[in-house]
Design a protein around this motif. Structure first.
Motif, PDB file in Angstrom:
ATOM      1  N   SER A  95       0.595  -1.343  -0.097  1.00  0.00           N
ATOM      2  CA  SER A  95      -0.101  -0.014  -0.054  1.00  0.00           C
ATOM      3  C   SER A  95       0.907   1.383  -0.049  1.00  0.00           C
ATOM      4  O   SER A  95       2.105   1.139  -0.094  1.00  0.00           O
ATOM      5  CB  SER A  95      -0.841  -0.083   1.261  1.00  0.00           C
ATOM      6  OG  SER A  95      -0.176   0.119   2.454  1.00  0.00           O
TER       7      SER A  95
ATOM      8  N   ARG B  46      -3.853   6.124   3.831  1.00  0.00           N
ATOM      9  CA  ARG B  46      -3.331   5.011   3.139  1.00  0.00           C
ATOM     10  C   ARG B  46      -4.180   4.573   2.043  1.00  0.00           C
ATOM     11  O   ARG B  46      -5.368   4.581   1.938  1.00  0.00           O
ATOM     12  CB  ARG B  46      -3.426   4.018   4.004  1.00  0.00           C
ATOM     13  CG  ARG B  46      -2.832   2.433   3.502  1.00  0.00           C
ATOM     14  CD  ARG B  46      -2.948   1.294   4.490  1.00  0.00           C
ATOM     15  NE  ARG B  46      -1.708   1.494   5.323  1.00  0.00           N
ATOM     16  CZ  ARG B  46      -1.773   1.566   6.787  1.00  0.00           C
ATOM     17  NH1 ARG B  46      -2.800   1.426   7.372  1.00  0.00           N
ATOM     18  NH2 ARG B  46      -0.596   1.696   7.507  1.00  0.00           N
ATOM     19  N   ILE B  47      -3.437   4.277   0.807  1.00  0.00           N
ATOM     20  CA  ILE B  47      -4.130   4.011  -0.447  1.00  0.00           C
ATOM     21  C   ILE B  47      -3.706   2.458  -0.766  1.00  0.00           C
ATOM     22  O   ILE B  47      -2.753   2.162  -0.453  1.00  0.00           O
ATOM     23  CB  ILE B  47      -3.969   5.086  -1.485  1.00  0.00           C
ATOM     24  CG1 ILE B  47      -2.662   4.849  -2.113  1.00  0.00           C
ATOM     25  CG2 ILE B  47      -4.691   6.335  -1.204  1.00  0.00           C
ATOM     26  CD1 ILE B  47      -2.686   5.812  -3.508  1.00  0.00           C
ATOM     27  N   GLY B  48      -4.650   1.932  -1.496  1.00  0.00           N
ATOM     28  CA  GLY B  48      -4.220   0.511  -1.943  1.00  0.00           C
ATOM     29  C   GLY B  48      -3.660   0.796  -3.242  1.00  0.00           C
ATOM     30  O   GLY B  48      -3.405   1.914  -3.918  1.00  0.00           O
TER      31      GLY B  48
ATOM     32  N   ASP C 254      -4.576   0.018  -6.121  1.00  0.00           N
ATOM     33  CA  ASP C 254      -5.412   0.411  -7.159  1.00  0.00           C
ATOM     34  C   ASP C 254      -6.055   2.056  -7.008  1.00  0.00           C
ATOM     35  O   ASP C 254      -6.751   2.476  -7.758  1.00  0.00           O
ATOM     36  CB  ASP C 254      -6.666  -0.440  -7.158  1.00  0.00           C
ATOM     37  CG  ASP C 254      -7.558  -0.320  -5.940  1.00  0.00           C
ATOM     38  OD1 ASP C 254      -6.837   0.407  -4.870  1.00  0.00           O
ATOM     39  OD2 ASP C 254      -8.624  -0.982  -5.761  1.00  0.00           O
TER      40      ASP C 254
ATOM     41  N   SER D  10      -7.584   3.299  -4.373  1.00  0.00           N
ATOM     42  CA  SER D  10      -8.694   3.268  -3.257  1.00  0.00           C
ATOM     43  C   SER D  10      -8.114   3.804  -1.872  1.00  0.00           C
ATOM     44  O   SER D  10      -7.121   3.157  -1.532  1.00  0.00           O
ATOM     45  CB  SER D  10      -9.365   2.116  -3.393  1.00  0.00           C
ATOM     46  OG  SER D  10      -8.805   0.830  -2.897  1.00  0.00           O
ATOM     47  N   ILE D  11      -8.853   4.517  -1.352  1.00  0.00           N
ATOM     48  CA  ILE D  11      -8.420   5.081   0.082  1.00  0.00           C
ATOM     49  C   ILE D  11      -8.859   3.926   0.942  1.00  0.00           C
ATOM     50  O   ILE D  11     -10.124   3.533   1.204  1.00  0.00           O
ATOM     51  CB  ILE D  11      -9.259   6.341   0.397  1.00  0.00           C
ATOM     52  CG1 ILE D  11      -8.847   7.543  -0.435  1.00  0.00           C
ATOM     53  CG2 ILE D  11      -8.901   6.723   1.871  1.00  0.00           C
ATOM     54  CD1 ILE D  11      -9.295   8.859  -0.275  1.00  0.00           C
ATOM     55  N   MET D  12      -8.003   3.381   1.862  1.00  0.00           N
ATOM     56  CA  MET D  12      -8.105   2.230   2.802  1.00  0.00           C
ATOM     57  C   MET D  12      -8.289   2.942   4.296  1.00  0.00           C
ATOM     58  O   MET D  12      -9.007   2.495   4.983  1.00  0.00           O
ATOM     59  CB  MET D  12      -7.081   1.587   2.755  1.00  0.00           C
ATOM     60  CG  MET D  12      -6.707   0.821   1.288  1.00  0.00           C
ATOM     61  SD  MET D  12      -5.000   0.114   1.294  1.00  0.00           S
ATOM     62  CE  MET D  12      -5.067  -1.196   2.381  1.00  0.00           C
ATOM     63  N   ASP D  13      -7.441   3.942   4.473  1.00  0.00           N
ATOM     64  CA  ASP D  13      -7.712   4.428   5.918  1.00  0.00           C
ATOM     65  C   ASP D  13      -7.282   5.905   5.819  1.00  0.00           C
ATOM     66  O   ASP D  13      -6.371   6.500   5.134  1.00  0.00           O
ATOM     67  CB  ASP D  13      -6.656   3.614   6.876  1.00  0.00           C
ATOM     68  CG  ASP D  13      -6.791   2.497   7.026  1.00  0.00           C
ATOM     69  OD1 ASP D  13      -7.886   1.860   7.588  1.00  0.00           O
ATOM     70  OD2 ASP D  13      -5.879   1.508   6.896  1.00  0.00           O
TER      71      ASP D  13
END
Length: 122
Positions: free
Chosen positions: A75, A87-89, A91, A93-96
């Motif tokens: 990530s 934190r982004i993946g 791909d 996408s926002i994870m946290d």
């Protein structure tokens, strides 16, 4: 704490910690491998796009799938300001949403005693 203004940047989180070769980290520089700097003339809403492009450029430079000694990216942390980030993946996408900033640390070598211990500071 520094009086210098905070400059947003990203840090790639990877599978290997500690890194598999401290000499590689010392020779190449952890920041060169894991840090992604932004074009600050572009708006903040482009940071994820810039981060993904920066990650791809680093992977392309080092063979496509892994960063030397650090392994596969897991990530990415985008440090937006002191003690605030996301934190982004891989791909995009926002994870946290985070209330801390990820730093890279530094590597140092001391050859004063004829030995060359190497450590990576967090």
């Amino acid at each position: 704490m520094s009086d210098d203004p905070f400059i947003p940047y990203a840090v790639i989180e990877t599978g290997n910690w500690p890194p598999t070769s401290l000499m590689t980290i010392w020779a190449l520089g952890a920041a060169n491998l894991k840090r992604i700097d932004f074009d600050l003339s572009r708006p903040e809403d482009t940071y994820i796009e810039q981060t993904l492009a920066g990650l791809q450029a680093k992977l392309d430079r080092w063979g496509g799938k892994e960063l030397p000694s650090f392994g596969r990216p897991l990530s990415i942390i985008i440090n937006l300001e002191p003690n605030k980030g996301i934190r982004i993946g891989l791909d995009g996408s926002i994870m946290d949403h985070l209330d801390w900033t990820m730093t890279i640390g530094s590597a140092s070598m001391d050859a004063g005693s004829g030995k060359a211990p190497l450590r990576v500071d967090e």
